[in-house]
Design a protein around this motif. Structure first.
Motif, mmCIF file in Angstrom:
data_model
loop_
_atom_site.group_PDB
_atom_site.id
_atom_site.type_symbol
_atom_site.label_atom_id
_atom_site.label_comp_id
_atom_site.label_asym_id
_atom_site.label_seq_id
_atom_site.Cartn_x
_atom_site.Cartn_y
_atom_site.Cartn_z
ATOM 1 N N TYR A 1 72.657 15.229 74.819
ATOM 2 C CA TYR A 1 73.562 16.069 75.625
ATOM 3 C C TYR A 1 72.929 16.512 76.932
ATOM 4 O O TYR A 1 73.581 17.083 77.778
ATOM 5 N N ASP A 2 71.623 16.310 77.087
ATOM 6 C CA ASP A 2 70.995 16.797 78.312
ATOM 7 C C ASP A 2 71.316 15.857 79.466
ATOM 8 O O ASP A 2 71.697 14.707 79.256
ATOM 9 N N ASN B 1 76.517 21.865 69.405
ATOM 10 C CA ASN B 1 76.983 20.504 69.660
ATOM 11 C C ASN B 1 76.017 19.452 69.131
ATOM 12 O O ASN B 1 76.367 18.288 69.045
ATOM 13 N N VAL B 2 74.817 19.842 68.795
ATOM 14 C CA VAL B 2 73.884 18.852 68.232
ATOM 15 C C VAL B 2 73.562 19.151 66.773
ATOM 16 O O VAL B 2 72.555 18.673 66.236
ATOM 17 N N ASN C 1 88.686 31.859 79.116
ATOM 18 C CA ASN C 1 87.867 32.997 79.538
ATOM 19 C C ASN C 1 88.583 33.894 80.547
ATOM 20 O O ASN C 1 88.146 35.004 80.804
ATOM 21 N N GLN D 1 83.766 36.699 68.983
ATOM 22 C CA GLN D 1 85.156 36.906 68.555
ATOM 23 C C GLN D 1 85.345 36.522 67.102
ATOM 24 O O GLN D 1 86.014 37.213 66.339
ATOM 25 N N THR E 1 82.944 35.842 73.738
ATOM 26 C CA THR E 1 83.685 34.728 73.167
ATOM 27 C C THR E 1 83.045 34.243 71.871
ATOM 28 O O THR E 1 83.718 34.018 70.871
ATOM 29 N N THR F 1 85.016 19.751 69.406
ATOM 30 C CA THR F 1 84.707 21.151 69.142
ATOM 31 C C THR F 1 85.937 22.018 69.282
ATOM 32 O O THR F 1 86.217 22.881 68.446
ATOM 33 N N ARG G 1 58.369 30.016 79.702
ATOM 34 C CA ARG G 1 57.204 29.147 79.572
ATOM 35 C C ARG G 1 56.118 29.813 78.725
ATOM 36 O O ARG G 1 55.483 29.155 77.895
ATOM 37 N N GLU H 1 67.225 23.157 75.488
ATOM 38 C CA GLU H 1 68.186 23.234 76.576
ATOM 39 C C GLU H 1 69.359 22.303 76.276
ATOM 40 O O GLU H 1 69.299 21.510 75.333
ATOM 41 N N TYR H 2 70.413 22.406 77.048
ATOM 42 C CA TYR H 2 71.596 21.560 76.911
ATOM 43 C C TYR H 2 72.164 21.591 75.491
ATOM 44 O O TYR H 2 72.584 20.582 74.956
ATOM 45 N N THR I 1 78.501 26.773 69.334
ATOM 46 C CA THR I 1 79.957 26.857 69.199
ATOM 47 C C THR I 1 80.381 27.860 68.132
ATOM 48 O O THR I 1 81.547 28.233 68.072
ATOM 49 N N TYR J 1 86.774 26.138 86.826
ATOM 50 C CA TYR J 1 85.953 27.234 86.286
ATOM 51 C C TYR J 1 86.686 28.039 85.222
ATOM 52 O O TYR J 1 86.567 29.244 85.153
ATOM 53 N N ASP K 1 72.701 25.088 79.052
ATOM 54 C CA ASP K 1 72.387 24.225 80.186
ATOM 55 C C ASP K 1 70.863 24.268 80.353
ATOM 56 O O ASP K 1 70.133 23.870 79.461
ATOM 57 N N ARG K 2 70.368 24.765 81.466
ATOM 58 C CA ARG K 2 68.920 24.891 81.642
ATOM 59 C C ARG K 2 68.521 26.363 81.591
ATOM 60 O O ARG K 2 69.313 27.235 81.939
ATOM 61 N N TYR L 1 85.245 33.854 87.585
ATOM 62 C CA TYR L 1 84.317 32.991 86.865
ATOM 63 C C TYR L 1 83.825 31.821 87.711
ATOM 64 O O TYR L 1 82.943 31.095 87.307
#
Lengths: 376, 376, 376, 376
Positions: free
Chosen positions: A272-273, B195-196, A195, B217, B214, A214, B164, B175-176, B180, A176, B36-37, B272
């Motif tokens: 990436y999902d 990332n995509v 972090n 920064q 972060t 990255t 929704r 999502e996902y 960066t 983590y 993420d989701r 964390y």
């Protein structure tokens, strides 16, 4: 004054954990940082195939590396069992690569000569011979190559065993903990930012799989990596319908303990999902049913995905950063991270320890797609 | 040429989703990116208390904001139900803040005068009155404040409903997708790196909770945020032993549908990780058993954690970046993200639309801990 | 004409599966029927302790049986691994029975003389010796008995290995098959009735744990059995805080692979439900924290229950039905089903095969609480 | 002296729970016993379709019963929400029964005349009209019947709401209680035997679904019931690709909240196991992909099964035992238990209360396959 480490490893997948284990055996004081849990990404999603021959079908540096790494498994399995108490379930029942057309048959027969030229075992089985070995395979197949030396292990156990053995040998594990940057002074690495604060070391190894690029952008290094999402599912049987691993164009079926089969894997480039789609299940189902008709009798267990880190030329990155002293990289092992983890751990440790010349890793050099670096 | 958006929102928790929904109602073309989701972090871990009075016990900007936001819930619940089909289960059965000592009793009675001075309802209940209302509470308590207007909702449903509804109104959800970096040109935001690939917009809102600092920064902004890990668990009963939410020093018990109680939450500052510890369970158990002895009859359902984003002065950040035009921030809502999400969505939308002067958000300004910015 | 079997076994827990395996080795044609899945009840809920000394602390038939069964484990582990491919993870790191008062200490010291008289190893450890062995135990304990020969296995793996090995040797397994009655003709068993039809055999063994009595009511046999619900939970550690199993009045802590501890078990007499209660967790927590203070640092994994089949005198039932020829019973092994499964499988097989006289199982006779039968 | 009840209900599925709720409204003192958890079998596995027209396509007693029961849902939904706090999510967006051949089209058009003759709404949609309504359906279909009045509910919520409302109105619920026999005295029921002892009442209702026959064997009643295993799976979408329920020969697709689709169900006659097979998934996938090609874009959520209790003539059993006074039966509702639960609860309550003559339930009489009883 904060603690300082001999080596910091960024990324607790199978590659980072193997390097941590190998460095620990050299008595190095190591910190392994992982953004989530050890082995939570591609390393645990893998089916654990050791397809040194099945997966790498051309001569070259990857082929040699794969053979060497496969040969390390019997010893590593024993060593990890002893040190960590974890059994990685190394199985050596061989692998069948099946053909469903004359074209595929010819291609496979060509492969056999290649393997034999490399001094590797490989044998053509006619349909009858194949069915004698694996009676549940489809009679519509035209035959198979039998690779007696390609086995498999339990992938989550392997990663876990490397990390736990490393920990027992003194490595500090920090889960983590997200690494947000590297700290550089006069072209020398001196630590990482996370972090939860900074950690200091004159040597840092980035083993963050598809996320490695990255992190290294900040250093000016162009390290192209992209994910290939693989969907898998597992089935349960009173008795597994196959005993050897079976692979074909676009899918594999690996028999595990207790009547479980793992079926994989789709190839979702750039995804990436981590969603398993019905389409993924359908595609695997269609392909495997052609090979092993009664696979459909199996009980559904579950489905999952992994993001395998791919590079433009299919070779992993292993080596030193071209400009920052003390910064190392090992990433991009694509579908072969499990197979290649022992040798990667060994070679990277030798490189870090100064016992291996970086020339020996020339094909895997990390700046091969980084023009700036090359022209410097 | 790549698509461009009116606004990009970075972070699909309840705050980002609420802003997306409010911007969508203004017909803005919005992209919401989430690593993420949707709602997978603190937003889903919350018990959904709307403790406008219970949680904020001093006059000040946060108190006013909380009252206003709580008052928006009846309308927002209806609007979200209609638009998304999702019922956020708004319950208005009030909240009891119990006292276990004369000292706590005095403190709570002082609070009552404060609430009444603010024009809010609050009532002291003697032990007998309290037990009449909630017969299962401990007779060893010395009484309770009853806050009839503090209710609760289902936190995962609220986040999901905002997202929704936003999607139905035209917002693109990705999502996902890990952000960066931000792309800046001449002190103006023009997009984000992910990332995509890159996405472009002249307005970007960072709503990434504890991870917001972060990302920022890079812009020179010092935005201190730290996680406070909260462990929770849930229990099942044939009939819940309480009907109102009950809170005490250091814990809360929220009765949900179908005889479920949610018990929370520990306060792990700076942690964390998302591990539930036996220590966390023990601490909650010990506290709640003092208040509600027969809580132990409950059937164990599950335990989980959330990382609540805290700031040094306990106020969220809401406002414009001091130097980069087009860059907005809404983060650091700590334990009150669910409660504050409707008003945050509304205010940030007004700010982005130019309908609200940033002076009105003065106490929440994002550069209040950033010396560089202040001395500029 | 329907198939007929040499032996039908009713109940696919660890006892039934062990008998099936032992009969299969004698080339018998066996049907094993299970109402749900193999090992889905008490057999999988167990922590797998082989507490031959720790659990049975008086001389008598159960003590002898337990020692014999424990001694079979090294061979059975190897045999099952070879035949089924499943590793039952037999661990022989001994067991500590700790004392928290002078009274408990005296009792334990008395036990040591008993064990030694029986020719078993047992050693008193002073607090210092105990802490040298297990440094994380509480300094408030007054010492411990060390039993070097009591080990543990993985209970679900053991059941699964017996059943799978049996299946490989030819036993038919029928899961999801509820036996609703036995078919009797002229005081002879000829088969069973199930929800999917009748099955025929001249020999039937009832191994249905706590549910055995109900099935046998029809035969006039009073076979008292009642459930003792045991709640358990498991915790994860980077490194387990103990290496040996630790037990105390009312709880046990068993260290498993990969830093996992299993903590158990409450004693809910007569409870048929499988609900884990908060009370159960609290009771285990309170007891274990006294013994092992830093147990609370552990990460919560999960909680579960098992229904252990108890008899009025604490001895299992093993033997022939007093009136119905061909009907056998093996049930009521309470907390020691895992430990006793190898010897039970062996003895019952010998009894069925006519190689063992029923007098040798006299203390376990099935009609010992059945007045009608006795007076007949 | 033990407690006695007005009525004991054996089986806590949707039928038993509905009867309990209806009897509770009559102030009856009721005990509801369930072998595992309330609603844990077929009732929770159902997709919750209210296919009064879609599922019953012939005139007769079942058709009338189904229409009446469907009409009760709006009121029952409100009543249950108010009493139990649980929302059963009644959705009234209609149902499309699609045709993929001229033959199916003709059959469906014939059905329309039938519905209309019965005074029910039903409308033929050409391919274009169908696609206007549901643009994602396949263009290869030849049209559809639109049934505007067939809706759906959440099946687990319905069962749970009936049981919880019953409990709030005073019904005693006993989960994990297996009924092993009925107690009869002079041709009158006086109670039941269970694993936790006897319970007494002069009225007992058996509502144990497919397990009802076994329990009643003891009374000499031949009540043929067999399971039809139905495999289902669910998928998640950002936005569901259909808004109405869609059914076809051999499968249905029901759109639920939050972008979830439920796909079902296979028909495994006589199968008691609850295993989802890969074959089941494949068969549903193949059928639904023909109807709704982009269904494969959905994210896999999970798969499950339910055992639907079928009778030889497809009609449920509802009525009095022909010989034992006070013994009632309601079982065998096959795929329509959810739909028929309100009317079954109402009618059985009227029968028990003496407010309904058993002649009105003539087609559902419980001894219609029991020759012994009939000839008596």
């Amino acid at each position: 004054m904060t603690t300082s480490y001999d080596v910091i490893i960024v990324g607790g997948g199978v590659i980072g954990s193997s390097i941590a284990f190998h460095l620990a055996k050299k008595k190095r004081k190591v910190l392994l940082v992982e953004k989530d849990r050890i082995g939570c990404e591609a390393s645990s999603a893998a089916a654990g195939m050791l397809g040194a021959q099945a997966e790498i079908t051309e001569a070259g540096p990857l082929y040699d590396m794969a053979q060497k790494s496969r040969n390390l498994f019997p010893d590593i399995a024993e060593e990890l069992k002893e040190c960590s108490g974890i059994d990685i379930h190394l199985v050596n029942k061989g692998l069948l690569k099946v053909a469903s057309s004359e074209e595929e048959e010819n291609e496979l027969k060509r492969l056999i000569s290649f393997y034999q030229k490399q001094g590797q075992r490989a044998e053509w089985l006619s349909v009858e011979e194949m069915l004698e070995k694996e009676p549940n395979l489809s009679r519509d197949l035209t035959g198979a190559v039998y690779l007696p030396d390609d086995g498999h292990v339990l992938a989550p156990e392997l990663t876990s065993a490397f990390a736990r053995a490393a920990s027992i040998l003194g490595v500090s594990l920090r889960e983590y903990t997200t690494t947000t940057g590297v700290i550089i002074q006069n072209d020398r690495i001196i630590g990482i930012e996370t972090n939860v604060g900074n950690f200091y070391s004159n040597m840092v190894v980035v083993t963050s799989g598809v996320w490695s690029g990255t992190l290294l952008q900040q250093t000016g290094l162009h390290l192209p990596l992209y994910p290939v999402k693989g969907e898998c599912f597992s089935l349960l049987y009173p008795a597994a319908p196959i005993t050897a691993t079976v692979i074909s164009e676009g899918c594999y079926i690996v028999p595990k303990q207790r009547g479980r089969l793992i079926v994989g894997a789709t190839m979702g480039e750039g995804q990436y999902d981590k969603k398993v789609t019905l389409k993924g299940i359908r595609d695997l189902l269609t392909k495997t049913e052609t090979i092993l008709p009664n696979i459909v009798e199996g009980e559904w267990e579950k489905a999952w995905t992994g993001l395998r880190p791919q590079t433009p030329d299919g070779l992993p990155y292993m080596g030193k950063h071209p400009e920052i002293e003390g910064l190392f990289i090992a990433a991009g092992h694509f579908r072969n991270g499990i197979l290649l983890s022992p040798i990667t751990g060994q070679w990277m440790t030798e490189l870090i320890e100064g016992e291996r010349h970086e020339e020996t890793l020339q094909p895997f050099r990390v700046d091969r797609f980084s023009k700036t670096m090359i022209t410097r």
